[in-house]
Design an enzyme around this catalytic site. Structure first.
Site, PDB file in Angstrom:
ATOM      1  N   GLY A 175       0.637  -1.080   0.012  1.00 23.64           N
ATOM      2  CA  GLY A 175      -0.090   0.091  -0.219  1.00 23.64           C
ATOM      3  C   GLY A 175       0.909   1.158   0.001  1.00 23.64           C
ATOM      4  N   ASN A 177       1.650   2.965  -2.664  1.00 26.12           N
ATOM      5  CA  ASN A 177       1.141   3.810  -3.487  1.00 26.12           C
ATOM      6  C   ASN A 177      -0.233   4.367  -2.818  1.00 26.12           C
ATOM      7  OD1 ASN A 177       2.439   4.407  -6.117  1.00 26.12           O
ATOM      8  ND2 ASN A 177       2.868   2.148  -5.763  1.00 26.12           N
ATOM      9  N   MET A 256      -3.878  -7.043  -7.617  1.00 31.87           N
ATOM     10  CA  MET A 256      -3.390  -8.335  -8.476  1.00 31.87           C
ATOM     11  C   MET A 256      -4.438  -9.352  -8.966  1.00 31.87           C
ATOM     12  SD  MET A 256      -0.551  -7.101  -8.255  1.00 31.87           S
ATOM     13  CE  MET A 256       0.951  -8.245  -8.926  1.00 31.87           C
ATOM     14  N   ASN A 273      -4.642   1.970 -13.664  1.00 30.77           N
ATOM     15  CA  ASN A 273      -3.827   1.172 -12.835  1.00 30.77           C
ATOM     16  C   ASN A 273      -2.518   1.555 -13.182  1.00 30.77           C
ATOM     17  OD1 ASN A 273      -2.978  -1.504 -11.735  1.00 30.77           O
ATOM     18  ND2 ASN A 273      -2.347  -2.041 -13.885  1.00 30.77           N
ATOM     19  N   HIS A 275       1.577   0.292 -13.459  1.00 31.55           N
ATOM     20  CA  HIS A 275       2.201  -0.987 -13.612  1.00 31.55           C
ATOM     21  C   HIS A 275       3.662  -0.551 -13.650  1.00 31.55           C
ATOM     22  CE1 HIS A 275       2.694  -5.100 -15.074  1.00 31.55           C
ATOM     23  NE2 HIS A 275       3.694  -4.748 -15.962  1.00 31.55           N
TER      24      HIS A 275
HETATM   25  C1  GAR Z   1       3.485  -1.037  -7.321  1.00 25.67           C
HETATM   26  O1  GAR Z   1       4.846  -1.210  -7.913  1.00 25.67           O
HETATM   27  C2  GAR Z   1       2.512  -1.266  -8.702  1.00 25.67           C
HETATM   28  O2  GAR Z   1       3.115  -0.792  -9.996  1.00 25.67           O
HETATM   29  C3  GAR Z   1       2.402  -2.934  -8.726  1.00 25.67           C
HETATM   30  O3  GAR Z   1       2.291  -3.386  -7.678  1.00 25.67           O
HETATM   31  C4  GAR Z   1       3.057  -2.410  -6.630  1.00 25.67           C
HETATM   32  C5  GAR Z   1       2.302  -2.115  -5.466  1.00 25.67           C
HETATM   33  O4  GAR Z   1       3.036  -1.405  -4.314  1.00 25.67           O
HETATM   34  N1  GAR Z   1       1.501  -3.200  -9.822  1.00 25.67           N
HETATM   35  C6  GAR Z   1       1.452  -4.017 -10.661  1.00 25.67           C
HETATM   36  O5  GAR Z   1       2.300  -4.994 -10.606  1.00 25.67           O
HETATM   37  C7  GAR Z   1       0.057  -4.137 -11.307  1.00 25.67           C
HETATM   38  N2  GAR Z   1       0.165  -5.401 -12.294  1.00 25.67           N
HETATM   39  P1  GAR Z   1       2.263  -0.930  -3.223  1.00 25.67           P
HETATM   40  O6  GAR Z   1       1.355  -1.763  -2.649  1.00 25.67           O
HETATM   41  O7  GAR Z   1       3.309  -0.511  -2.223  1.00 25.67           O
HETATM   42  O8  GAR Z   1       1.561   0.270  -3.773  1.00 25.67           O
END
Ligand code: GAR
Length: 356
Positions: A175, A177, A256, A273, A275
């Site tokens: 979390g 982000n 996910m 989203n 990525h």
């Molecule tokens: C982020 O780096 C995002 O880009 C990636 O998951 C992470 C979540 O981190 N998303 C993907 O891979 C989607 N296909 P967080 O939980 O610390 O925000």
């Protein structure tokens, strides 16, 4: 008897003397308490914890009228006293007739005097401060409860509340982000509010972070062990929640599982989203490891609209960064995160601005 909820100053003086004899402390606060709201309740609980008995001095109906205009108070002094006395943390309520509380403070001579709401130590008038100093009374200014005030309650009731765009964040992981987005919302930089955070992982960090910001944090059971999937029931639950929270924009932050129809159509062009690669390179799982395996010189992150494909929707923004020869998945992921935390709130703010 309506007025039995109000004590007299003499009764409060007796209470103070008893407390003093027992080595206890009387805490006094004052206000109109015209419409009781949760901001009051939290503040009064905090005030009560500063001593052994809490006395609340409330303005008479006439002094509320003088201070706040002819339409007030909404509730009479007896009704206000009755509501306050129903709170476990309030021991006594007295009425005072002047606009200022100086007289009642002097008469009661509390051990602790506390103010809350939008007050700061400096906003006590000099007369009050001098008096409290002279009485040797401890002054405590309690924290404001954000967004909970009589004026915000009244503007909600009158329908004058400014319409703020609402977002939902969905995530499965740490979390970080979500934290950046919630901070941007709190500072006003997002131009909207986070109405709800949902996760398919009951003990995920993202739900803890949401709770830390006082934002509803909901676990939605994905209904299946199959990686990346949601059952129809789980998808429906997400849709129902988005609806009930009045969400305008859905933000996936490390979610996910695949969002599919009918939700895509309901939120057409309103699901984002993030990525961690320069799409269309390395869609799907483990993009950072894939980038390292491919020996690319640079990678980055992408914010895009969600469509029926995997990481294939319209790209809204990309930022790149160099890959160093000694990079590991961890070191590269950490640097990607730094950029993500900057650009995702910015893109969300841009999208919200277009919605309203
Ligand atoms: C982020 O780096 C995002 O880009 C990636 O998951 C992470 C979540 O981190 N998303 C993907 O891979 C989607 N296909 P967080 O939980 O610390 O925000």
């Amino acid at each position: 008897m309506a007025d039995s909820f109000l004590s007299t100053i003499e009764e409060i003086k007796t209470l103070r003397a008893q407390l003093e004899g027992d080595g206890g402390k009387l805490v006094l606060t004052n206000g109109a308490f015209d419409i009781l709201h949760v901001g009051h309740v939290r503040y009064l609980k905090e005030a009560a914890a500063l001593g052994d008995r809490l006395v609340v001095a409330i303005n008479s109906d006439e002094s509320v009228r003088e201070l706040k205009g002819s339409g007030r108070p909404i509730n009479s002094v007896f009704e206000r006293a009755e509501m306050l006395r129903a709170l476990e943390c309030v021991d006594r309520v007295v009425e005072f007739r002047e606009r200022r509380a100086t007289g009642v403070i002097e008469a009661i001579n509390p051990h602790v005097y506390t103010k809350g709401g939008d007050y700061t130590a400096d906003s006590l008038i000099d007369e009050e401060k001098d008096l409290l100093d002279r009485l040797g009374c401890e002054i405590r200014i309690l924290s404001l409860v954000p967004g909970k005030s009589t004026s915000s309650t009244l503007s909600k009731l009158s329908g004058n509340e400014e319409k703020r765009a609402k977002i939902a964040i969905l995530g499965s992981g740490k979390g970080s982000n979500a934290q950046a987005i919630l901070s941007a919302a709190e500072s006003g930089a997002l131009g909207g509010e986070v109405a709800v955070v949902m996760s398919d992982v009951a003990d995920s960090g993202i739900l803890d972070i949401a709770r830390g910001f006082d934002v509803p944090a909901l676990f939605v059971d994905p209904g299946t062990q199959k990686a990346g999937q949601l059952t129809d029931a789980a998808l429906k639950e997400i849709g129902d929640r988005l609806n009930s929270y009045g969400v305008d924009l859905v933000v996936l932050a490390g979610f996910m599982r695949v969002i599919r129809e009918p939700l895509l159509s309901v939120f057409q062009g309103r699901i984002l989203n993030l990525h961690p690669s320069l799409l269309p390179e390395f869609p799907g799982l483990n993009p950072v490891a894939k980038a390292l395996d491919a020996n690319v010189r640079e990678t980055g992150c992408t914010v895009h609209l969600v469509d029926a494909g995997i990481d294939s929707g319209k790209i809204l923004r990309q930022e790149s960064l160099p890959v160093y020869p000694d990079d590991s998945v961890e070191s590269l992921t950490a640097r990607i995160h730094e950029i993500e935390h900057q650009i995702y709130p910015e893109v969300i703010a841009g999208q919200l601005a277009k919605l309203v």
